[in-house]
Design an enzyme around this catalytic site. Structure first.
Site, PDB file in Angstrom:
ATOM      1  N   GLU A 192       4.480 137.500 -11.938  1.00 36.02           N
ATOM      2  CA  GLU A 192       5.863 137.207 -12.322  1.00 36.02           C
ATOM      3  C   GLU A 192       6.177 136.016 -13.377  1.00 36.02           C
ATOM      4  OE1 GLU A 192       9.478 139.118 -12.083  1.00 36.02           O
ATOM      5  OE2 GLU A 192       7.659 139.749 -11.061  1.00 36.02           O
ATOM      6  N   GLU A 221      14.350 132.813  -8.411  1.00 33.72           N
ATOM      7  CA  GLU A 221      15.185 134.038  -8.351  1.00 33.72           C
ATOM      8  C   GLU A 221      14.135 135.347  -8.471  1.00 33.72           C
ATOM      9  OE1 GLU A 221      17.123 136.825 -11.630  1.00 33.72           O
ATOM     10  OE2 GLU A 221      17.741 134.861 -11.930  1.00 33.72           O
ATOM     11  N   HIS A 222      13.305 135.578  -9.367  1.00 31.39           N
ATOM     12  CA  HIS A 222      12.622 136.378  -9.511  1.00 31.39           C
ATOM     13  C   HIS A 222      11.713 137.074  -8.248  1.00 31.39           C
ATOM     14  CE1 HIS A 222      12.201 137.765 -14.056  1.00 31.39           C
ATOM     15  NE2 HIS A 222      13.402 136.872 -13.955  1.00 31.39           N
ATOM     16  N   GLU A 252      10.143 137.616 -21.178  1.00 35.67           N
ATOM     17  CA  GLU A 252      11.555 137.300 -21.339  1.00 35.67           C
ATOM     18  C   GLU A 252      11.777 136.372 -22.105  1.00 35.67           C
ATOM     19  OE1 GLU A 252      14.868 136.946 -18.070  1.00 35.67           O
ATOM     20  OE2 GLU A 252      13.020 137.309 -16.849  1.00 35.67           O
ATOM     21  N   HIS A 301      15.154 130.111 -11.998  1.00 35.86           N
ATOM     22  CA  HIS A 301      14.875 131.331 -12.270  1.00 35.86           C
ATOM     23  C   HIS A 301      13.787 132.021 -11.778  1.00 35.86           C
ATOM     24  CE1 HIS A 301      13.678 134.393 -15.534  1.00 35.86           C
ATOM     25  NE2 HIS A 301      14.855 134.719 -15.335  1.00 35.86           N
TER      26      HIS A 301
END
Length: 195
Positions: free
Chosen positions: A119, A49-50, A126, A46
């Site tokens: 990030e 992905e960011h 999140e 993940h």
């Protein structure tokens, strides 16, 4: 009719042509997700992905977004337990430009250390949001309980502790090991030139 073609490089392309629309969608699927990670780098799929949206050797993050806007496209990505997908939707006449942008992200992302630090904080937020959203939190909790001890029980987001342990070297190593041509499937649907 769906056509499947294996390219010489090992990548699989799946195509479904629809002549009566004026748009096309392209997705690059990579066979890696939370279930492929080790506990100490939980959340790395993940996290990668960011990072794909944070700039390449050819484009800054802003230029990536501007180039997608110029072709009237929308793009995004998502990570699951067993795969990560990057996709773009645009007019048929612009799908090749859209494909070039996605391929630049996949092949040329910089994984800048400063961007990684920023990030990491975004992903930690999140994680907090999931904890504050009962239906999301219950899904993760049930997955952990049902698949206890199995990689499928691992959170897609990772933990603040595992994310803190992911430095640039670990991320680039995981990327190199898992983003191989034979683990990529490109899916294209809509009105486009199959050749």
């Amino acid at each position: 009719m769906v056509k499947i073609k294996k390219l010489n490089c090992g990548t699989t392309v799946i195509m479904e042509k629809t002549d009566y629309v004026q748009s096309a969608a392209l997705g690059i699927w990579v066979r890696t997700g939370a279930a492929d990670e080790k506990d100490d780098i939980s959340g790395v799929s993940h996290y990668i992905e960011h990072m794909m949206f944070k700039g390449t050797e050819k484009r800054t993050a802003k230029e990536i977004a501007e180039d997608v806007d110029k072709i009237g496209g929308i793009f995004n990505a998502f990570t699951g337990k067993e795969a990560t997908c990057y996709y773009i939707k645009t007019l048929s006449s612009n799908i090749y430009k859209g494909a070039e942008i996605l391929l630049d992200m996949i092949t040329g992302s910089k994984f800048d250390s400063d961007d990684m630090d920023k990030e990491r904080q975004v992903i930690c937020e999140e994680i907090k949001m999931v904890k504050d959203t009962p239906d999301d939190d219950v899904y993760d909790t049930i997955s952990e309980l049902v698949a206890s001890g199995n990689p499928l029980g691992r959170s897609i987001l990772g933990t603040p502790e595992s994310l803190e342990g992911i430095d640039r070297d670990k991320m680039v190593s995981y990327f190199s090991d898992n983003y191989t041509r034979d683990s990529i499937v490109i899916a294209v649907a809509g009105n486009f030139d199959e050749e």
